[in-house]
Design an enzyme around this catalytic site. Sequence first.
Site, PDB file in Angstrom:
ATOM      1  N   TRP A 200       2.806   2.747  -3.158  1.00 47.08           N
ATOM      2  CA  TRP A 200       4.713   2.803  -2.302  1.00 47.08           C
ATOM      3  C   TRP A 200       5.232   1.273  -2.466  1.00 47.08           C
ATOM      4  O   TRP A 200       6.006   1.230  -2.659  1.00 47.08           O
ATOM      5  CB  TRP A 200       4.496   2.931  -0.963  1.00 47.08           C
ATOM      6  CG  TRP A 200       3.395   1.730  -0.505  1.00 47.08           C
ATOM      7  CD1 TRP A 200       2.331   2.485   0.059  1.00 47.08           C
ATOM      8  CD2 TRP A 200       3.220   0.643  -0.324  1.00 47.08           C
ATOM      9  NE1 TRP A 200       1.437   1.034   0.401  1.00 47.08           N
ATOM     10  CE2 TRP A 200       2.004   0.006   0.109  1.00 47.08           C
ATOM     11  CE3 TRP A 200       4.347  -0.913  -0.871  1.00 47.08           C
ATOM     12  CZ2 TRP A 200       1.884  -1.667   0.298  1.00 47.08           C
ATOM     13  CZ3 TRP A 200       3.892  -1.650  -0.447  1.00 47.08           C
ATOM     14  CH2 TRP A 200       2.433  -2.403   0.125  1.00 47.08           C
ATOM     15  N   GLU A 227       3.921   8.997   0.536  1.00 49.58           N
ATOM     16  CA  GLU A 227       5.105   9.649   1.946  1.00 49.58           C
ATOM     17  C   GLU A 227       5.048   8.731   2.237  1.00 49.58           C
ATOM     18  O   GLU A 227       6.617   8.845   3.077  1.00 49.58           O
ATOM     19  CB  GLU A 227       3.517  10.012   2.270  1.00 49.58           C
ATOM     20  CG  GLU A 227       2.540   9.182   2.887  1.00 49.58           C
ATOM     21  CD  GLU A 227       1.632   9.540   2.043  1.00 49.58           C
ATOM     22  OE1 GLU A 227       1.762  10.015   1.200  1.00 49.58           O
ATOM     23  OE2 GLU A 227       0.861   8.701   3.191  1.00 49.58           O
ATOM     24  N   SER A 278      -5.388   1.468  -3.865  1.00 47.07           N
ATOM     25  CA  SER A 278      -6.944   1.545  -2.475  1.00 47.07           C
ATOM     26  C   SER A 278      -8.114   1.808  -3.091  1.00 47.07           C
ATOM     27  O   SER A 278      -7.804   2.747  -4.141  1.00 47.07           O
ATOM     28  CB  SER A 278      -6.821   1.932  -1.072  1.00 47.07           C
ATOM     29  OG  SER A 278      -7.762   2.734  -0.633  1.00 47.07           O
ATOM     30  N   THR A 279      -8.942   1.019  -3.876  1.00 46.42           N
ATOM     31  CA  THR A 279     -10.274   1.468  -4.253  1.00 46.42           C
ATOM     32  C   THR A 279     -11.274   1.901  -3.803  1.00 46.42           C
ATOM     33  O   THR A 279     -11.506   2.934  -4.241  1.00 46.42           O
ATOM     34  CB  THR A 279     -11.111  -0.608  -4.200  1.00 46.42           C
ATOM     35  OG1 THR A 279     -10.204  -0.921  -4.375  1.00 46.42           O
ATOM     36  CG2 THR A 279     -12.405  -0.146  -4.772  1.00 46.42           C
ATOM     37  N   GLY A 282      -9.872   5.233  -4.348  1.00 50.11           N
ATOM     38  CA  GLY A 282     -10.238   5.954  -5.883  1.00 50.11           C
ATOM     39  C   GLY A 282     -11.983   5.579  -6.171  1.00 50.11           C
ATOM     40  O   GLY A 282     -11.626   6.862  -7.091  1.00 50.11           O
ATOM     41  N   GLU A 299      -6.395   2.263 -11.379  1.00 49.55           N
ATOM     42  CA  GLU A 299      -5.749   0.840 -11.065  1.00 49.55           C
ATOM     43  C   GLU A 299      -5.601   0.358  -9.870  1.00 49.55           C
ATOM     44  O   GLU A 299      -5.194   0.998  -8.721  1.00 49.55           O
ATOM     45  CB  GLU A 299      -4.896   0.921 -12.035  1.00 49.55           C
ATOM     46  CG  GLU A 299      -3.700  -0.456 -12.279  1.00 49.55           C
ATOM     47  CD  GLU A 299      -3.415  -0.718 -10.857  1.00 49.55           C
ATOM     48  OE1 GLU A 299      -3.255  -1.384  -9.775  1.00 49.55           O
ATOM     49  OE2 GLU A 299      -1.526  -1.123 -11.016  1.00 49.55           O
ATOM     50  N   ARG A 327       6.004 -12.323  -5.239  1.00 53.39           N
ATOM     51  CA  ARG A 327       6.137 -11.570  -5.961  1.00 53.39           C
ATOM     52  C   ARG A 327       6.308  -9.878  -5.297  1.00 53.39           C
ATOM     53  O   ARG A 327       5.083  -9.888  -4.900  1.00 53.39           O
ATOM     54  CB  ARG A 327       5.187 -10.614  -7.604  1.00 53.39           C
ATOM     55  CG  ARG A 327       6.659  -9.057  -8.083  1.00 53.39           C
ATOM     56  CD  ARG A 327       5.275  -9.271  -9.089  1.00 53.39           C
ATOM     57  NE  ARG A 327       5.470  -8.065  -9.970  1.00 53.39           N
ATOM     58  CZ  ARG A 327       4.676  -7.208 -10.660  1.00 53.39           C
ATOM     59  NH1 ARG A 327       3.992  -8.104 -10.261  1.00 53.39           N
ATOM     60  NH2 ARG A 327       5.485  -6.405 -11.491  1.00 53.39           N
ATOM     61  N   CYS A 333      -1.163  -5.390  -7.041  1.00 52.81           N
ATOM     62  CA  CYS A 333      -2.403  -5.641  -7.518  1.00 52.81           C
ATOM     63  C   CYS A 333      -2.569  -6.887  -7.876  1.00 52.81           C
ATOM     64  O   CYS A 333      -4.373  -7.036  -7.788  1.00 52.81           O
ATOM     65  CB  CYS A 333      -2.768  -4.040  -7.425  1.00 52.81           C
ATOM     66  SG  CYS A 333      -2.568  -3.021  -7.393  1.00 52.81           S
ATOM     67  N   GLU A 430      -8.288  -8.229  -0.196  1.00 54.66           N
ATOM     68  CA  GLU A 430      -6.780  -8.382  -0.647  1.00 54.66           C
ATOM     69  C   GLU A 430      -6.131  -8.632   0.385  1.00 54.66           C
ATOM     70  O   GLU A 430      -5.667  -8.157   1.407  1.00 54.66           O
ATOM     71  CB  GLU A 430      -6.402  -7.356  -1.783  1.00 54.66           C
ATOM     72  CG  GLU A 430      -5.359  -6.999  -2.665  1.00 54.66           C
ATOM     73  CD  GLU A 430      -4.956  -5.665  -3.351  1.00 54.66           C
ATOM     74  OE1 GLU A 430      -5.197  -4.616  -2.851  1.00 54.66           O
ATOM     75  OE2 GLU A 430      -4.109  -5.990  -4.293  1.00 54.66           O
ATOM     76  N   SER A 490       3.957  -8.337 -16.167  1.00 54.78           N
ATOM     77  CA  SER A 490       3.534  -7.293 -16.578  1.00 54.78           C
ATOM     78  C   SER A 490       4.693  -7.155 -17.427  1.00 54.78           C
ATOM     79  O   SER A 490       5.467  -7.191 -17.784  1.00 54.78           O
ATOM     80  CB  SER A 490       3.841  -6.715 -15.070  1.00 54.78           C
ATOM     81  OG  SER A 490       2.396  -7.431 -14.374  1.00 54.78           O
TER      82      SER A 490
HETATM   83  C1  SIN Z   1       0.321  -2.999  -9.146  1.00 58.88           C
HETATM   84  O1  SIN Z   1       0.631  -4.100  -8.012  1.00 58.88           O
HETATM   85  O2  SIN Z   1      -0.404  -2.399  -9.521  1.00 58.88           O
HETATM   86  C2  SIN Z   1       1.148  -3.044  -9.882  1.00 58.88           C
HETATM   87  C3  SIN Z   1       1.486  -4.491 -10.325  1.00 58.88           C
HETATM   88  C4  SIN Z   1       2.790  -4.873 -12.005  1.00 58.88           C
HETATM   89  O3  SIN Z   1       2.779  -3.988 -12.809  1.00 58.88           O
HETATM   90  O4  SIN Z   1       3.003  -6.055 -12.496  1.00 58.88           O
END
Ligand code: SIN
Length: 530
Positions: A200, A227, A278-279, A282, A299, A327, A333, A430, A490
């Site tokens: 999201w 969702e 989330s890990t 994943g 990711e 940000r 992440c 995190e 990024s």
């Molecule tokens: C992310 O939070 O998974 C992506 C962050 C980014 O693309 O800079």
Amino acid sequence: MMAALKISGSMSTALRSSNYLLSAKFLMQIHFTRKMSTDAHSIASQLNNSGLLRTQGLIGGQWRDAYDGKTIKVYNPATGEPIADVACMGGRETNDAISSAFDAFRSWSKITAAERSKFLRKWYDLLMAHKEELAQLITLEQGKPLTESMGEVNYGAGFIEFASEEAKRIYGDIIPAPLSDRRLFVLKQPVGVVGAITPWNFPLAMITRKVGPALACGCTVVIKPSELTPLTALAAAELSIQAGIPAGVVNVVMGNAPDIGDALVASPQVRKITFTGSTAVGKKLMAGSAETVKKVSLELGGNAPCIVFDDADLDVAVKGTLAAKFRNSGQTCVCANRILVQEGIYDKFANALLDAVQSMKVGDGFSEGVAQGPLINEAAVKKVDSLIHDATSKGAKVILGGKRHSLGSTFYEPTIISDVDNEMRISREEAFGPVAPLLRFKTEEDAIRIANDTNAGLGSYVFTNSIQRSWRVAEALEYGLVGVNEGVISTEVAPFGGFKQSGLGREGSKYGMDEYLEIKYVCLGNMNKD
Ligand code: SIN
């Protein structure tokens, strides 16, 4: 119903220009539930005939309700009000989407790279042409400030543009043969149907980062957006149809996340799972994919260190840290999760960061000048609260914020805490929120040791004016991304992905293309015989 029609004062202020006034009408309508959203659709159609408000899933080129008619509400995190009801799909719809993608793969994988490139370019052009509406949808369902949402549309569309260019550069190889009557070739071929599960926090960019390269390589996709933020995904899918991308190449199902995930993972027709989130999830997807031996790209969570050395330029370090930490209100992440500051600059840096953070305006993402929107939901607020509580109970000090914002809802005060150590929960987990924990260190070796003392390895940041140190530290950090004197790095042209438990594979850039390709070795023998 009247309550649902209300648009907050701050939002209507931001929507004053004539373009935005039309959009205000559109936004008012989509506060209604599914039935009322039919009206919203007709208003949305008037907006450049875009038809961007979609609440059904996309299967085989058809917009479809959930088979049992179930819907799920999408909320505006800034107000807690419902925005729309969307189809709540599950395993059956996902299996049909997979079949459509499987059928479409036969022809999509056979057309030329140049043709695929043209479809993608058209999709990119449409995404950019509808930048404002897409940005509004992002702010509405995700909460980030409108200017950040505009940035996300640029960023997200950039992946489609890059993929359209890269589609034409999926080269194979000719290998010098060890025997004179043989010729050895390497072909790169699309992996097949891809299941793309997205989060999201970037409702557009995390989709385009997966779907762009997948389509460029000749794969077809079943997307499962979060969702919490499906409207942007559906709007992007609508634009893929307008771009002429054939039915079944892009499918979208959303609703019951575990059922959809299980169906994608179980299907032998899905040859690749790509996931951002989330890990914990994943790991489940990776384990589940073992049964059918799928390719997997993950990711996952990060625990980004942001290291400020004594020799850093203070302004650059503060500006970079602010961007890396705050940000999307700390909900990325790669957001700085631990700010490691060398003892000689610690107090100066803490004071300068305090000034900078204090000046950030918190509010509804549609309001002028807002830099910090709400957190996505109540669970996110509780997590941030509990991490701060744990840290302060172990000796950390709140020097700014540290509590819910007076605006209510899920707004949180931008927070700085000092005297944090690497054993506190806030350094191990995190935070995914607007809290900047400061950790003090003595030497470069200490900084590297503390930074690497985690299972995660996604984003990291270093602030120093020494070229030698920047090389040394960048090489020593066990992270997939290192920003030196920069807080936001990024871009679609560079590889994004993690070391250790932050994931597998890379997204974006030429490296991201390989994730959607199989390598085939062809040996031509008996060349000397006619
Ligand atoms: C992310 O939070 O998974 C992506 C962050 C980014 O693309 O800079």
